[in-house]
Design a protein around this motif. Structure first.
Motif, PDB file in Angstrom:
ATOM      1  N   ALA A 287      -0.365 -11.045  -1.484  1.00 34.31           N
ATOM      2  CA  ALA A 287      -0.433  -9.602  -1.214  1.00 34.31           C
ATOM      3  C   ALA A 287      -0.370  -8.815  -2.511  1.00 34.31           C
ATOM      4  O   ALA A 287      -1.084  -7.811  -2.678  1.00 34.31           O
ATOM      5  CB  ALA A 287       0.716  -9.203  -0.287  1.00 34.31           C
ATOM      6  N   ARG A 288       0.479  -9.245  -3.445  1.00 34.57           N
ATOM      7  CA  ARG A 288       0.560  -8.579  -4.742  1.00 34.57           C
ATOM      8  C   ARG A 288      -0.781  -8.637  -5.467  1.00 34.57           C
ATOM      9  O   ARG A 288      -1.268  -7.642  -6.005  1.00 34.57           O
ATOM     10  CB  ARG A 288       1.662  -9.258  -5.572  1.00 34.57           C
ATOM     11  N   ASP A 289      -1.385  -9.834  -5.471  1.00 38.55           N
ATOM     12  CA  ASP A 289      -2.659 -10.003  -6.165  1.00 38.55           C
ATOM     13  C   ASP A 289      -3.768  -9.194  -5.489  1.00 38.55           C
ATOM     14  O   ASP A 289      -4.599  -8.577  -6.166  1.00 38.55           O
ATOM     15  CB  ASP A 289      -3.038 -11.479  -6.204  1.00 38.55           C
ATOM     16  N   ALA A 290      -3.776  -9.191  -4.154  1.00 33.45           N
ATOM     17  CA  ALA A 290      -4.803  -8.441  -3.426  1.00 33.45           C
ATOM     18  C   ALA A 290      -4.673  -6.949  -3.653  1.00 33.45           C
ATOM     19  O   ALA A 290      -5.677  -6.218  -3.640  1.00 33.45           O
ATOM     20  CB  ALA A 290      -4.717  -8.757  -1.928  1.00 33.45           C
ATOM     21  N   ALA A 291      -3.441  -6.485  -3.877  1.00 32.69           N
ATOM     22  CA  ALA A 291      -3.212  -5.059  -4.119  1.00 32.69           C
ATOM     23  C   ALA A 291      -3.530  -4.664  -5.552  1.00 32.69           C
ATOM     24  O   ALA A 291      -3.470  -3.470  -5.902  1.00 32.69           O
ATOM     25  CB  ALA A 291      -1.759  -4.709  -3.798  1.00 32.69           C
ATOM     26  N   GLY A 292      -3.864  -5.639  -6.386  1.00 34.61           N
ATOM     27  CA  GLY A 292      -4.221  -5.346  -7.769  1.00 34.61           C
ATOM     28  C   GLY A 292      -3.037  -4.918  -8.622  1.00 34.61           C
ATOM     29  O   GLY A 292      -3.223  -4.179  -9.603  1.00 34.61           O
ATOM     30  N   LEU A 293      -1.856  -5.370  -8.266  1.00 36.78           N
ATOM     31  CA  LEU A 293      -0.656  -4.961  -8.996  1.00 36.78           C
ATOM     32  C   LEU A 293      -0.386  -5.923 -10.152  1.00 36.78           C
ATOM     33  O   LEU A 293      -0.491  -7.140 -10.003  1.00 36.78           O
ATOM     34  CB  LEU A 293       0.554  -4.944  -8.060  1.00 36.78           C
ATOM     35  N   ASP A 294      -0.023  -5.362 -11.293  1.00 41.65           N
ATOM     36  CA  ASP A 294       0.296  -6.156 -12.472  1.00 41.65           C
ATOM     37  C   ASP A 294       1.799  -6.096 -12.714  1.00 41.65           C
ATOM     38  O   ASP A 294       2.278  -5.571 -13.714  1.00 41.65           O
ATOM     39  CB  ASP A 294      -0.462  -5.626 -13.690  1.00 41.65           C
TER      40      ASP A 294
ATOM     41  N   ALA B 246       0.835  -1.198   0.000  1.00 41.28           N
ATOM     42  CA  ALA B 246       0.000   0.000   0.000  1.00 41.28           C
ATOM     43  C   ALA B 246       0.874   1.254   0.000  1.00 41.28           C
ATOM     44  O   ALA B 246       0.604   2.227  -0.722  1.00 41.28           O
ATOM     45  CB  ALA B 246      -0.932   0.000   1.210  1.00 41.28           C
ATOM     46  N   LYS B 247       1.931   1.221   0.797  1.00 44.38           N
ATOM     47  CA  LYS B 247       2.877   2.339   0.833  1.00 44.38           C
ATOM     48  C   LYS B 247       3.551   2.521  -0.521  1.00 44.38           C
ATOM     49  O   LYS B 247       3.697   3.653  -1.015  1.00 44.38           O
ATOM     50  CB  LYS B 247       3.931   2.078   1.907  1.00 44.38           C
ATOM     51  N   ALA B 248       3.941   1.423  -1.155  1.00 47.28           N
ATOM     52  CA  ALA B 248       4.605   1.494  -2.456  1.00 47.28           C
ATOM     53  C   ALA B 248       3.667   2.042  -3.525  1.00 47.28           C
ATOM     54  O   ALA B 248       4.077   2.843  -4.378  1.00 47.28           O
ATOM     55  CB  ALA B 248       5.117   0.108  -2.849  1.00 47.28           C
ATOM     56  N   LYS B 249       2.393   1.622  -3.486  1.00 42.90           N
ATOM     57  CA  LYS B 249       1.421   2.139  -4.465  1.00 42.90           C
ATOM     58  C   LYS B 249       1.234   3.640  -4.317  1.00 42.90           C
ATOM     59  O   LYS B 249       1.172   4.369  -5.319  1.00 42.90           O
ATOM     60  CB  LYS B 249       0.073   1.423  -4.284  1.00 42.90           C
TER      61      LYS B 249
END
Length: 435
Positions: free
Chosen positions: A212-219, A175-178
């Motif tokens: 966590a990557r998938d939950a954050a919606g990151l591609d 979340a911080k990285a996004k």
């Protein structure tokens, strides 16, 4: 057609190449290392692939040349259909890459002139100005330095987390990285892991990172440096990583006589890296590729022997009064780390950290007293190596950062080789007497 002539319409990888299955049985990697990707018919019947010392390859026709370059330049999907130029591809490198992909169950693999070349080209292929790389800690010092110092010059920032981070901590970090990426008009371009971490052997929960990557919606891809345990004792692609990274210099090369690196994963993740490698260079040279093919034939045997030796040596060291602790995956004391090990690892490896009672002076006396083990950086060779990370491989890491990562002045990194285990124990015993 004469025996030495090659039909230009026949692809290099012919139907005569060794099969991957027999009677429905999938052949093991150790078996496939003896011939996969190579047909002796194409090289005068030579049992082993020759070393192809050439910079360029003749095209059967101008139309073929055009088609190859359409693939190389991306004007046509699928890449080159054949051999073009040795900065792009060549027989030894292609056979090596075929065999490397087998160990990790990967669709595709790329070879490089060093592990750090592989890492740098990988990151450059995915990072753009304003982007954020999320990475675990500790990393190999050169990897961490490339992110923090070199990529920073081009507007790429990072967010890091400790290797043993829980799912909750990972959600917080992503979340911080996004947010950081949004503030910089960029994106989270990669999650980069090293597990076990160098030199502490700290493990990352790859499954939790994937979730966590998938939950954050990151591609973005999850890449992992698997040098300490791969290719025998860990298969990160099975746990959700997208790209596996190696310093082939270490266990795969295994004889301390070459420098090389690789990455492997799905073709969609490899293609951007291949395109940048085609431009920048950095592909493994043919002689090194040939030596690595030699090494892959015995990697399982070497790693098994080294692992058995390490278990015996660590059993001895764990009981020595001058030893404060061991960072050995066969003797994990932390429940969280043990859980990760049980889910991710197939063996404890043969590289570990030895914590002596004392500090740098005691470590130096120990290292200077070794008679069989060699005082040298690197790991995964047939010989036992020992070094002092805080003053050697990780000297460039700021002192405060080293403390956070557990790289203390009383830590010695040891890579056990394939010597006689009792001889190694005798060597460590007499060296500890000098401390």
């Amino acid at each position: 057609m004469a025996a030495h002539e090659i039909d230009p319409t026949t692809p290099r990888k012919t139907p005569h190449a060794e099969p991957k299955t027999i009677g429905g049985r999938e052949l093991k990697p150790a078996t496939l290392m003896m011939g996969h990707g190579y047909d002796p018919v194409l090289s005068e019947g030579s049992l082993k692939p020759p070393i192809f010392l050439t910079s360029t390859f003749a095209f059967p026709s101008a139309a073929d040349g055009k088609r190859h370059f359409e693939g190389i330049t991306g004007k046509r999907p699928g890449g080159a259909d054949g051999l073009v130029y040795s900065r792009f591809n060549a027989p030894n490198q292609e056979i090596l890459e075929d065999r490397l992909s087998i160990w990790d169950g990967a669709e595709d693999a790329l070879s490089f002139s060093s592990g750090m070349t592989a890492i740098c080209v990988l990151m450059l292929a995915y990072a753009s100005q304003g982007d954020v790389i999320v990475h675990s800690g500790p990393l190999y010092a050169a990897s961490e330095g490339f992110v923090a110092k070199v990529l920073a010059k081009f507007g790429v920032t990072y967010v890091d987390f400790p290797a043993g981070a829980t799912r909750e901590k990972l959600d917080e970090i992503l979340a911080k990285a996004k947010q950081q990426a949004s503030d910089q008009d960029g994106k989270v371009c990669m999650v980069y892991l090293e597990s076990p971490g160098n030199p502490t052997n700290a493990l990352v929960d790859v499954e939790a990172v994937r979730d966590a990557r998938d939950a954050a919606g990151l591609d973005c891809p999850i890449a992992i440096d698997n040098t300490f345990l791969g290719p025998l004792w860990q298969r990160p692609l099975d746990q959700g990583a997208d790209i596996v990274v190696y310093s082939l210099t270490k266990y795969v090369g295994g004889h301390s006589d070459l420098v090389a690196g690789s990455i492997a994963g799905a073709k969609k993740w490899m293609d951007p890296v291949r395109a940048l490698r085609n431009t920048m260079g950095g592909i493994c040279d043919p002689n090194t590729a040939w030596m690595l093919m030699r090494s892959l034939e015995t990697v399982e045997l070497r790693m098994q022997r080294a692992g058995e030796n390490a278990a015996k040596v660590c059993d001895y060291l764990s009981k020595h009064p001058k030893v404060e602790g061991l960072g050995y995956l066969g003797m994990i004391k932390d429940a969280r780390q043990q859980d990760i090990y049980d889910r991710h690892c197939l063996g404890a490896g043969s590289t570990f950290s030895l914590l002596l009672k004392g500090g740098e002076a005691e470590c130096f006396r120990f290292l200077d007293s070794l008679k069989i083990a060699k005082l040298a950086v690197s790991l995964g060779g047939t010989e036992t190596l020992a070094s002092h990370p805080a003053s050697m491989t990780h000297l460039s890491v700021p002192e405060g950062r080293r403390g956070e990562l557990g790289i203390s002045d009383n830590l010695v990194r040891i890579s056990i080789g394939i010597e006689d285990a009792d001889d190694l124990i005798a060597d460590f015993e007499q060296a500890l007497e000098q401390v």
